[in-house]
Design a protein around this motif. Structure first.
Motif, PDB file in Angstrom:
ATOM      1  N   PRO A 150      48.992  -9.532  18.877  1.00  0.00           N
ATOM      2  CA  PRO A 150      48.987 -10.714  18.408  1.00  0.00           C
ATOM      3  C   PRO A 150      48.654 -12.152  18.596  1.00  0.00           C
ATOM      4  O   PRO A 150      49.477 -12.320  20.023  1.00  0.00           O
ATOM      5  N   GLY A 151      48.100 -13.001  18.549  1.00  0.00           N
ATOM      6  CA  GLY A 151      47.868 -13.701  19.142  1.00  0.00           C
ATOM      7  C   GLY A 151      48.966 -14.702  19.904  1.00  0.00           C
ATOM      8  O   GLY A 151      48.668 -15.422  20.819  1.00  0.00           O
ATOM      9  N   VAL A 152      50.192 -15.206  19.419  1.00  0.00           N
ATOM     10  CA  VAL A 152      51.677 -15.356  20.149  1.00  0.00           C
ATOM     11  C   VAL A 152      52.024 -14.884  21.718  1.00  0.00           C
ATOM     12  O   VAL A 152      52.173 -15.876  22.017  1.00  0.00           O
ATOM     13  N   VAL A 153      50.626 -13.561  21.392  1.00  0.00           N
ATOM     14  CA  VAL A 153      51.286 -13.798  23.319  1.00  0.00           C
ATOM     15  C   VAL A 153      50.492 -14.108  24.177  1.00  0.00           C
ATOM     16  O   VAL A 153      51.217 -15.016  25.366  1.00  0.00           O
ATOM     17  N   ASN A 154      49.277 -14.387  23.507  1.00  0.00           N
ATOM     18  CA  ASN A 154      48.740 -15.296  24.592  1.00  0.00           C
ATOM     19  C   ASN A 154      49.117 -17.159  24.503  1.00  0.00           C
ATOM     20  O   ASN A 154      49.403 -17.768  25.863  1.00  0.00           O
ATOM     21  N   TRP A 155      49.016 -17.440  23.808  1.00  0.00           N
ATOM     22  CA  TRP A 155      49.867 -18.471  23.815  1.00  0.00           C
ATOM     23  C   TRP A 155      51.605 -18.096  24.564  1.00  0.00           C
ATOM     24  O   TRP A 155      51.450 -19.451  25.632  1.00  0.00           O
ATOM     25  N   TRP A 157      52.533 -16.721  27.202  1.00  0.00           N
ATOM     26  CA  TRP A 157      51.525 -16.142  28.225  1.00  0.00           C
ATOM     27  C   TRP A 157      51.138 -17.404  28.944  1.00  0.00           C
ATOM     28  O   TRP A 157      51.296 -17.737  30.152  1.00  0.00           O
ATOM     29  N   GLY A 158      50.546 -18.122  28.481  1.00  0.00           N
ATOM     30  CA  GLY A 158      49.573 -19.513  28.253  1.00  0.00           C
ATOM     31  C   GLY A 158      50.198 -20.473  29.054  1.00  0.00           C
ATOM     32  O   GLY A 158      50.899 -21.170  30.288  1.00  0.00           O
ATOM     33  N   LEU A 159      51.609 -20.984  28.599  1.00  0.00           N
ATOM     34  CA  LEU A 159      52.555 -21.723  27.904  1.00  0.00           C
ATOM     35  C   LEU A 159      53.813 -21.370  29.662  1.00  0.00           C
ATOM     36  O   LEU A 159      54.604 -22.179  29.906  1.00  0.00           O
ATOM     37  N   TRP A 160      54.092 -20.263  29.647  1.00  0.00           N
ATOM     38  CA  TRP A 160      55.016 -19.843  30.531  1.00  0.00           C
ATOM     39  C   TRP A 160      54.399 -20.317  31.695  1.00  0.00           C
ATOM     40  O   TRP A 160      55.085 -20.730  33.154  1.00  0.00           O
ATOM     41  N   LEU A 161      53.291 -20.006  32.022  1.00  0.00           N
ATOM     42  CA  LEU A 161      52.069 -20.044  33.434  1.00  0.00           C
ATOM     43  C   LEU A 161      51.836 -21.535  33.715  1.00  0.00           C
ATOM     44  O   LEU A 161      51.718 -22.244  34.627  1.00  0.00           O
ATOM     45  N   ALA A 162      51.489 -22.309  32.607  1.00  0.00           N
ATOM     46  CA  ALA A 162      51.588 -24.235  32.921  1.00  0.00           C
ATOM     47  C   ALA A 162      53.163 -24.441  33.470  1.00  0.00           C
ATOM     48  O   ALA A 162      53.074 -25.703  33.710  1.00  0.00           O
ATOM     49  N   GLY A 163      53.898 -23.889  32.761  1.00  0.00           N
ATOM     50  CA  GLY A 163      55.790 -24.320  33.331  1.00  0.00           C
ATOM     51  C   GLY A 163      55.627 -24.160  34.202  1.00  0.00           C
ATOM     52  O   GLY A 163      56.527 -24.394  35.488  1.00  0.00           O
ATOM     53  N   MET A 164      55.517 -22.579  35.100  1.00  0.00           N
ATOM     54  CA  MET A 164      55.336 -22.432  36.257  1.00  0.00           C
ATOM     55  C   MET A 164      54.597 -23.327  37.285  1.00  0.00           C
ATOM     56  O   MET A 164      55.251 -23.197  38.623  1.00  0.00           O
ATOM     57  N   ALA A 165      53.203 -23.934  37.262  1.00  0.00           N
ATOM     58  CA  ALA A 165      52.724 -24.188  38.166  1.00  0.00           C
ATOM     59  C   ALA A 165      53.517 -25.485  38.237  1.00  0.00           C
ATOM     60  O   ALA A 165      53.052 -25.965  38.962  1.00  0.00           O
ATOM     61  N   ALA A 196      56.122 -27.633  27.802  1.00  0.00           N
ATOM     62  CA  ALA A 196      55.616 -26.312  28.141  1.00  0.00           C
ATOM     63  C   ALA A 196      56.962 -25.198  28.834  1.00  0.00           C
ATOM     64  O   ALA A 196      56.489 -24.062  27.762  1.00  0.00           O
ATOM     65  N   VAL A 197      57.855 -25.439  28.429  1.00  0.00           N
ATOM     66  CA  VAL A 197      58.327 -24.756  28.979  1.00  0.00           C
ATOM     67  C   VAL A 197      59.284 -24.367  27.829  1.00  0.00           C
ATOM     68  O   VAL A 197      59.164 -23.267  27.526  1.00  0.00           O
ATOM     69  N   ILE A 198      59.530 -25.715  26.862  1.00  0.00           N
ATOM     70  CA  ILE A 198      60.118 -24.971  25.906  1.00  0.00           C
ATOM     71  C   ILE A 198      59.112 -24.340  25.109  1.00  0.00           C
ATOM     72  O   ILE A 198      59.462 -23.623  23.611  1.00  0.00           O
ATOM     73  N   GLY A 199      57.979 -24.685  25.204  1.00  0.00           N
ATOM     74  CA  GLY A 199      57.022 -23.862  23.959  1.00  0.00           C
ATOM     75  C   GLY A 199      57.460 -22.422  24.490  1.00  0.00           C
ATOM     76  O   GLY A 199      56.688 -21.926  23.040  1.00  0.00           O
ATOM     77  N   ALA A 200      56.999 -21.885  26.019  1.00  0.00           N
ATOM     78  CA  ALA A 200      57.486 -20.882  25.860  1.00  0.00           C
ATOM     79  C   ALA A 200      58.069 -20.104  25.301  1.00  0.00           C
ATOM     80  O   ALA A 200      58.152 -19.217  24.972  1.00  0.00           O
ATOM     81  N   ALA A 201      60.000 -20.829  25.433  1.00  0.00           N
ATOM     82  CA  ALA A 201      59.962 -19.888  24.868  1.00  0.00           C
ATOM     83  C   ALA A 201      60.569 -20.262  23.378  1.00  0.00           C
ATOM     84  O   ALA A 201      60.694 -18.957  22.666  1.00  0.00           O
ATOM     85  N   VAL A 202      59.827 -20.434  22.808  1.00  0.00           N
ATOM     86  CA  VAL A 202      59.483 -21.014  21.254  1.00  0.00           C
ATOM     87  C   VAL A 202      58.661 -19.341  21.047  1.00  0.00           C
ATOM     88  O   VAL A 202      58.628 -18.493  20.002  1.00  0.00           O
ATOM     89  N   ALA A 203      57.804 -19.453  21.498  1.00  0.00           N
ATOM     90  CA  ALA A 203      57.139 -18.249  21.573  1.00  0.00           C
ATOM     91  C   ALA A 203      57.148 -16.769  21.725  1.00  0.00           C
ATOM     92  O   ALA A 203      56.820 -15.884  21.131  1.00  0.00           O
ATOM     93  N   GLY A 204      57.846 -17.209  22.978  1.00  0.00           N
ATOM     94  CA  GLY A 204      59.316 -15.624  23.691  1.00  0.00           C
ATOM     95  C   GLY A 204      59.882 -14.882  22.233  1.00  0.00           C
ATOM     96  O   GLY A 204      59.865 -13.883  21.890  1.00  0.00           O
ATOM     97  N   VAL A 205      60.417 -16.186  21.394  1.00  0.00           N
ATOM     98  CA  VAL A 205      61.513 -15.847  20.303  1.00  0.00           C
ATOM     99  C   VAL A 205      60.272 -15.101  19.098  1.00  0.00           C
ATOM    100  O   VAL A 205      60.531 -14.248  18.735  1.00  0.00           O
ATOM    101  N   LEU A 206      59.058 -15.376  19.157  1.00  0.00           N
ATOM    102  CA  LEU A 206      58.676 -14.854  18.207  1.00  0.00           C
ATOM    103  C   LEU A 206      57.352 -13.032  18.467  1.00  0.00           C
ATOM    104  O   LEU A 206      57.118 -12.536  18.311  1.00  0.00           O
ATOM    105  N   VAL A 207      57.040 -13.713  19.929  1.00  0.00           N
ATOM    106  CA  VAL A 207      56.809 -12.007  20.425  1.00  0.00           C
ATOM    107  C   VAL A 207      57.497 -11.144  20.346  1.00  0.00           C
ATOM    108  O   VAL A 207      58.014 -10.422  20.107  1.00  0.00           O
ATOM    109  N   VAL A 208      59.045 -11.513  20.513  1.00  0.00           N
ATOM    110  CA  VAL A 208      60.391 -10.431  20.596  1.00  0.00           C
ATOM    111  C   VAL A 208      60.063 -10.078  18.968  1.00  0.00           C
ATOM    112  O   VAL A 208      60.214  -8.416  19.036  1.00  0.00           O
ATOM    113  N   ARG A 209      60.717 -10.861  17.930  1.00  0.00           N
ATOM    114  CA  ARG A 209      60.467 -10.311  16.712  1.00  0.00           C
ATOM    115  C   ARG A 209      58.744  -9.853  16.897  1.00  0.00           C
ATOM    116  O   ARG A 209      59.300  -8.269  16.005  1.00  0.00           O
TER     117      ARG A 209
END
Length: 233
Positions: A150-155, A157-165, A196-209
């Motif tokens: 699923p493309g949301v996995v890359n979204w 992870w990319g958002l998470w790395l941006a937030g971490m950076a 970025a962090v908010i986007g990563a959390a939302v994308a994380g919801v979609l990844v889990v689902r």
């Protein structure tokens, strides 16, 4: 149930239920997104208020001024947000560990990353740039063989790395007073990281689902073919 070619009888492989852990992880990720939205709002409030005429809290030479009410409030918001992030991390890692174990049971093969990397992969420098995503990829590959990731996995992870950076304490400690100064002087950088962090959390919801649905579908398919690991309490 799976045939045992050595002993000519059927054996059971452990398959653990994931629905409840997925729901908890989704709820925790949603709560983390809300907490970070509140944090972003506080960054904006600090920027609008502007730095006090007395300057930053750290006056230099070991001298510190008293914080304003808004700065005091930020410390509270940040503490609550950190607690929510810890809760979110625990819920997400519990879900990830469970679906990883199930992925190994469903595939019957050794995965690329051992179980310890479910936790260590987030904190070991350099390795934390790709290991967590690699575990997710392994889980998807074993749970939905032949299907595209699923493309949301890359979204996610990319958002998470941006937030971490952005250096705002996602994994490593940071100085709250420095963040307050950044809110006064360069709030847009903080807001980009917040987004970025908010986007990563939302994308994380979609990844889990997505991964939970794929794994449950694979288990149901295996049951229909009488080749499924049996769920354990």
């Amino acid at each position: 149930m799976k045939a045992d070619p050595l002993n000519d009888h059927r054996t059971e492989l452990p398959l653990r239920p994931v629905r409840t852990t997925a729901l908890v992880a989704v709820a925790a990720l949603a709560l983390a997104a809300v907490a970070w939205v509140v944090r972003a709002v506080w960054h904006i409030r600090l920027a609008v208020a502007g730095m006090p005429a007395s300057g930053p809290m750290d006056q230099g030479g070991g001298r510190h001024r008293l914080p304003t009410a808004l700065e005091d409030g930020y410390h509270i918001v940040d503490a609550l947000g950190s607690a929510v992030m810890l809760l979110c991390a625990a819920a997400f890692l519990f879900w990830l560990g469970r679906v990883r174990d199930n992925a190994r049971a469903l595939s019957g093969e050794r995965l690329r990353y051992s179980g310890i990397w479910v936790y260590a992969g987030w904190i070991v420098p350099i390795m934390n740039l790709w290991v967590p995503r690699g575990i997710i990829v392994d889980v998807h590959r074993a749970s939905a063989p032949g299907e595209r990731l699923p493309g949301v996995v890359n979204w996610w992870w990319g958002l998470w790395l941006a937030g971490m950076a952005g250096g705002v304490g996602l994994i490593y400690p940071y100085d709250e007073d420095d963040v307050i100064v950044r809110a006064y002087t360069d709030v847009w950088q903080l807001l980009l990281v917040d987004a970025a962090v908010i986007g990563a959390a939302v994308a994380g919801v979609l990844v889990v689902r997505a991964l939970t649905a794929a794994q449950r579908a694979r288990a149901d398919e295996a049951l229909r073919h009488d080749d499924a690991p049996v769920a354990t309490p």
